[in-house]
Design an enzyme around this catalytic site. Structure first.
Site, short mmCIF file in Angstrom:
data_model
loop_
_atom_site.label_atom_id
_atom_site.label_comp_id
_atom_site.label_asym_id
_atom_site.label_seq_id
_atom_site.Cartn_x
_atom_site.Cartn_y
_atom_site.Cartn_z
N GLU A 60 0.84 -1.20 0.00
CA GLU A 60 0.00 0.00 0.00
C GLU A 60 0.87 1.24 0.00
O GLU A 60 1.76 1.38 0.85
CB GLU A 60 -0.93 0.00 1.22
N THR B 139 -9.63 4.43 -0.13
CA THR B 139 -10.57 5.52 -0.36
C THR B 139 -11.73 5.48 0.63
O THR B 139 -12.10 6.49 1.21
CB THR B 139 -11.11 5.47 -1.79
N CYS B 140 -12.32 4.32 0.83
CA CYS B 140 -13.50 4.21 1.68
C CYS B 140 -13.24 4.79 3.07
O CYS B 140 -14.01 5.60 3.57
CB CYS B 140 -13.93 2.75 1.80
N GLY C 235 -7.97 0.36 -6.55
CA GLY C 235 -8.99 1.36 -6.28
C GLY C 235 -9.22 2.36 -7.40
O GLY C 235 -8.99 2.09 -8.58
N GLU D 82 -24.96 13.60 -2.06
CA GLU D 82 -24.59 13.56 -0.65
C GLU D 82 -23.96 14.88 -0.22
O GLU D 82 -24.28 15.40 0.86
CB GLU D 82 -23.64 12.39 -0.38
N GLY E 34 -18.09 11.17 -10.95
CA GLY E 34 -17.71 9.77 -10.92
C GLY E 34 -16.26 9.54 -10.54
O GLY E 34 -15.53 10.48 -10.21
N ASP F 259 -12.78 -1.19 -7.18
CA ASP F 259 -13.03 -0.12 -8.14
C ASP F 259 -12.22 -0.24 -9.41
O ASP F 259 -12.63 0.25 -10.46
CB ASP F 259 -12.73 1.25 -7.50
N HIS G 123 -43.47 -3.55 15.98
CA HIS G 123 -44.14 -2.25 15.90
C HIS G 123 -43.97 -1.49 17.21
O HIS G 123 -44.11 -2.08 18.28
CB HIS G 123 -45.63 -2.47 15.63
#
Length: 473
Positions: free
Chosen positions: A34, A41-42, A151, A194, A279, A319, A452
């Site tokens: 990494e 990203t998340c 990603g 969002e 995007g 991704d 309920h």
């Protein structure tokens, strides 16, 4: 320095670290490469920080309307620095948790930029990973199996380059030190909506420009229309079917302006900042794929249903393979890849079984086909729509906007799709996803006894309504 592993994962986001953990559970000697921080990203630039900000925005909006609940509150103020500090603390806590999981599962983590190399003295086939560390040292990691999980990054709009100050992408927005008075959001998909919801709740004047004829165009049309209505009700300006003329961008010291074509007219829009949300783009460049036979098509890595690339010992997930580009989908893909390379029979999924969530206010959640998609696939459909205004718990929450829509096949009674817009719907869309997985009919889901008063009972009511059996809550 050369080391060998059963499995090496290139990329430590949720798809990558999930794959690594599953590989370790199956007894594989595993490593992750990494270049930034585990969690991807998340954790650092997407799901978690944005939801932390959305929650703060929701609480702020609620406090300003507390008199609706019989509570008089004065002097309610927003401290944006504390909002950002809370966001950072949540991310850091979860980052520590991911690091702990690596140690717990005895997964080696290599910090640095990884690049796939072709056949060499280290291995007769491609897939070896060269890791350039911060100190300049080069490590060579040789895997039996390689999983690419590199990603994605925010996509740019031609002619509308972001500068991190006036014209922002979502990564830049998460680093804001203070809120602008106004913002122009280019793109009305999930990310754009969002941010529009959040910033509007924080008191920012928001304008959304979307090229498609409606917001979140991949969702059911009824949901899109209701979302647009409710955002407008809160003061958000929405321009759909609008084309941004990127070459008209003008940046001043304290403002930005753009011309858009909307309803056969050219309109100049001005705001303090612009946020580009069009995007995400897969990270497939500069990782050495040209040294392999891995195929890249339309900017993403091509894989089969087992997540294998054109080289059977190299897999790709998340991704970077396109598709839904959702964190939970990436995690499942990572498990599929590992279980397949380990000789197991993984549980495959179809995209229509993956729930989709938008964490705006109100929230959106869906699984399965939209009404248009169902019709295009030749289904004779029956639908139901039950509104939250009939639900006791929604009235208690003071959030009675929205509805649940169910789509089923008339002939087979198969459940084709469930679409929700309303209070906390992301928390119970999983029940609809389970129904899809188990191939349950709406009647069967409706027979589930929902407690309920709860919000989830609206789902049972909507399922019964498909056949005219709704009680009316």
């Amino acid at each position: 320095m050369t080391q060998t592993y059963d499995v090496i994962v290139l990329g430590g986001g949720i798809g990558g670290y999930t794959a690594a953990i599953r590989a370790a559970q199956l007894g594989k000697k595993t490593a992750i490469v990494e270049q930034d921080k585990l969690g991807g990203t998340c954790l650092h630039k997407g799901c978690i920080p944005s939801k932390a900000l959305l929650r703060s925005a929701e609480v702020y909006a609620l406090m300003k309307e507390s008199d609706r609940f019989g509570i008089e509150a004065s002097g309610v103020q927003l401290d944006f620095a504390k909002v950002m500090s809370r966001k950072t603390a949540i991310v850091e806590q979860l980052h520590g948790g991911v690091q702990y999981l690596m140690k717990k599962n005895k997964i080696d983590v290599f910090q640095g930029r990884g690049r796939v190399i072709g056949p060499s003295i280290f291995s007769p086939r491609s897939g070896t990973v060269s890791v350039e560390q911060e100190d300049g040292e080069i490590l060579t990691l040789v895997p039996e199996k390689l999983i690419i999980a590199t990603g994605s990054r925010p996509r740019s709009l031609p002619g509308l380059a972001t500068d991190g100050t006036t014209v922002l992408n979502s990564d830049d927005a998460l680093r804001l030190e203070q809120l602008p008075e106004s913002i122009l959001i280019i793109g009305g998909g999930v990310i754009g909506v969002e941010w529009a919801s959040m910033l509007s709740d924080f008191g920012v004047a928001v304008t959304i420009v979307e090229y498609a004829p409606r917001l979140v165009p991949s969702e059911d049309e009824d949901i899109s229309r209701e979302l647009e209505r409710l955002l407008k009700k809160r003061g958000v300006t929405v321009k759909t079917g609008a084309k941004v003329l990127a070459d008209t961008l003008q940046k001043g010291e304290t403002s930005v302006s753009l011309t858009v074509e909307h309803k056969d007219q050219q309109v100049v829009l001005t705001a303090e900042k612009a946020l580009v949300c069009v995007g995400r783009q897969a990270n497939v460049d500069g990782i050495g794929l040209e040294n392999t036979d891995v195929k890249v098509e339309n900017g993403v890595i091509r894989v089969n249903e087992m997540m294998q690339t054109a080289e059977s010992h190299i897999y790709a997930v998340g991704d970077c393979i396109g598709g839904l580009q959702l964190a939970h989908a990436a995690a499942h893909e990572g498990i599929v890849a590992v279980e397949h390379l380990a000789g197991h029979k993984p549980h495959l999924y179809s995209p229509h079984q993956v729930p989709r969530c938008v964490y705006s206010r109100p929230e959106l959640a869906s699984v399965g086909l939209t009404e248009q998609q169902a019709k295009e696939r030749g289904h004779q459909i029956k639908t139901s729509k039950v509104h939250f205004k009939a639900l006791g718990k929604a009235l208690v929450y003071g959030e009675s906007d929205g509805f649940v829509k169910v789509i089923a096949d008339k002939e087979t009674n198969d459940l084709l799709g469930v679409h929700m817009i309303g209070v906390h719907v992301t928390d119970y869309i999983s029940e609809a996803a389970l129904a899809q997985l188990l191939e349950a009919t709406p009647w069967e889901v409706g027979q589930t006894i929902h407690p309920h008063p709860t919000l989830s009972e609206i789902l049972g009511e909507a399922m019964l309504a498909v056949d005219g059996r709704a009680i009316g809550i």
